[in-house]
Design an enzyme around this catalytic site. Sequence first.
Site, short mmCIF file in Angstrom:
data_model
loop_
_atom_site.label_atom_id
_atom_site.label_comp_id
_atom_site.label_asym_id
_atom_site.label_seq_id
_atom_site.Cartn_x
_atom_site.Cartn_y
_atom_site.Cartn_z
N ARG A 320 61.41 47.12 33.49
CA ARG A 320 60.97 45.97 32.72
C ARG A 320 60.68 44.80 33.65
O ARG A 320 61.58 44.10 34.11
CB ARG A 320 62.04 45.56 31.71
CG ARG A 320 61.56 44.62 30.61
CD ARG A 320 62.72 44.02 29.86
NE ARG A 320 63.35 42.98 30.64
CZ ARG A 320 64.65 42.67 30.59
NH1 ARG A 320 65.46 43.37 29.83
NH2 ARG A 320 65.14 41.69 31.32
N HIS A 324 63.36 39.87 28.98
CA HIS A 324 63.55 40.65 27.77
C HIS A 324 62.75 40.07 26.61
O HIS A 324 62.10 40.79 25.86
CB HIS A 324 65.03 40.69 27.38
CG HIS A 324 65.30 41.41 26.11
ND1 HIS A 324 65.49 40.75 24.90
CD2 HIS A 324 65.37 42.72 25.81
CE1 HIS A 324 65.68 41.63 23.95
NE2 HIS A 324 65.62 42.84 24.46
N TYR A 333 70.32 37.28 35.94
CA TYR A 333 71.11 38.49 36.18
C TYR A 333 70.42 39.49 37.10
O TYR A 333 70.94 40.58 37.34
CB TYR A 333 71.47 39.18 34.85
CG TYR A 333 70.30 39.45 33.93
CD1 TYR A 333 69.51 40.59 34.07
CD2 TYR A 333 70.00 38.57 32.89
CE1 TYR A 333 68.44 40.84 33.22
CE2 TYR A 333 68.94 38.82 32.03
CZ TYR A 333 68.16 39.95 32.20
OH TYR A 333 67.10 40.19 31.36
#
Length: 443
Positions: A320, A324, A333
């Site tokens: 990805r 998100h 993160y």
Amino acid sequence: MQRATIRIARTASRTLRASYQTSAPENLTQSRHGNLPGSSQSPITTQLHFFNSVLEETRIPTFRVLDSGGKVIEGAHLPELDRDFARRIYETMLMLPSLDNVLYNSQRQGKISFYMTSYGEEASVVGSAAALEPEDEVLGQYREMGVLVWRGFGLDNLMAQCFGNELDEATKGRQMPVHFGSTDLHFHTISSPLATQIPQAAGVAYALKRDPNRRGKNCTICYFGEGAASEGDFHAGLSMASVLGGPLIFFCRNNGFAISTPSSEQYAGDGIAARGPGYGLDTIRVDGNDTLAVYAAVKEARRRAIEGNKAVLVEAMSYRVGHHSTSDDSFAYRAKQEVEDWKKIDNPHHRLRKFLESKGWWTAEDEDVVRAQQKKAVFAAFQKAEKLKKPALDNLFNDVYDKLPWNLIEQKNELKRLLAKYGDDWEPWKSEREKFKDSGRNL
């Protein structure tokens, strides 16, 4: 005497551990001692042997056709596709970043409430869509906009749903952006709760199995991420599908993250593909950044699903690249450099483009022309969508019941009364009312 007993016990323990820590004995799958009675017919063995993989001493392999430079790997077989079909796949993949760029920025400007991009997963989505038939049923999660683009949903329809305007025929402004649906294109409306579509897909496939007009012709495909596979609905859905039957492709986009949780913290086993055999499903792991590998895998999965009237599991390994959603900052993160490295090392667009160029099916000029055309078309659809009004207010009460129940009739009448009292005089209501088609007067 006691010490000798301890030594004997330790020696026996080491021998026993060695007997079941070695590779699987040859007679484990043979019926030397007969089979267990009942439905399992499991071969009986005298070896104490534990296993933790569906393939002993190795991990599940990943199917690939093109290397990262777009060259066909030695020994790989290209799926059947001609120039026009291959170009259409690539052009559809190119359209997704153009849409993502405009709609992501629209959310940042406050013009839409929410958005989720497809960055890095275009090959998985479009490659799988190309392997399906137009009448196959699709149950998506929220990164499957490419399926609709492939099926000809149209930019105006895509924008209408994201803006929730009067042209949003699917959700009529009542759903969050990117929660698409299209009855005509057999694309079931997306729901926000994670993994609800998985058991629903088992039901859709069972319906196809029971329909004499569609049996043997169409299948269902259910998209979900590896994070959704941690939900109970995943296991319920696979269990239902394995027992009830019906042509179904479970397509897992393993993009490495469930929002901020990396896949390494989601499961201890060998990915999602390792779970398929436990439910008796034919299973394959495929390189999700290799469009041709995804296309070939889903094509074969569809054949197996329809001919066997059963479910098949496909795990597409991808990454990805984007956040998100617009509610997420992935650099909190993961390192930004990690993302940049993935873009360069394993870019799905670059891989397919190089393959097309090697076949003489694509040029640098084609790239410039198509990108410019798509960018212009997307921006034109965006400008049109942001000027349109929201659907008529009476849609608040439509499409659930054939005949409105008493409680909704009361609510509708109350809304009418309040609009008549405040709608033309109180500024907050007056300005809000003007955002809707017919300014709410259709009530």
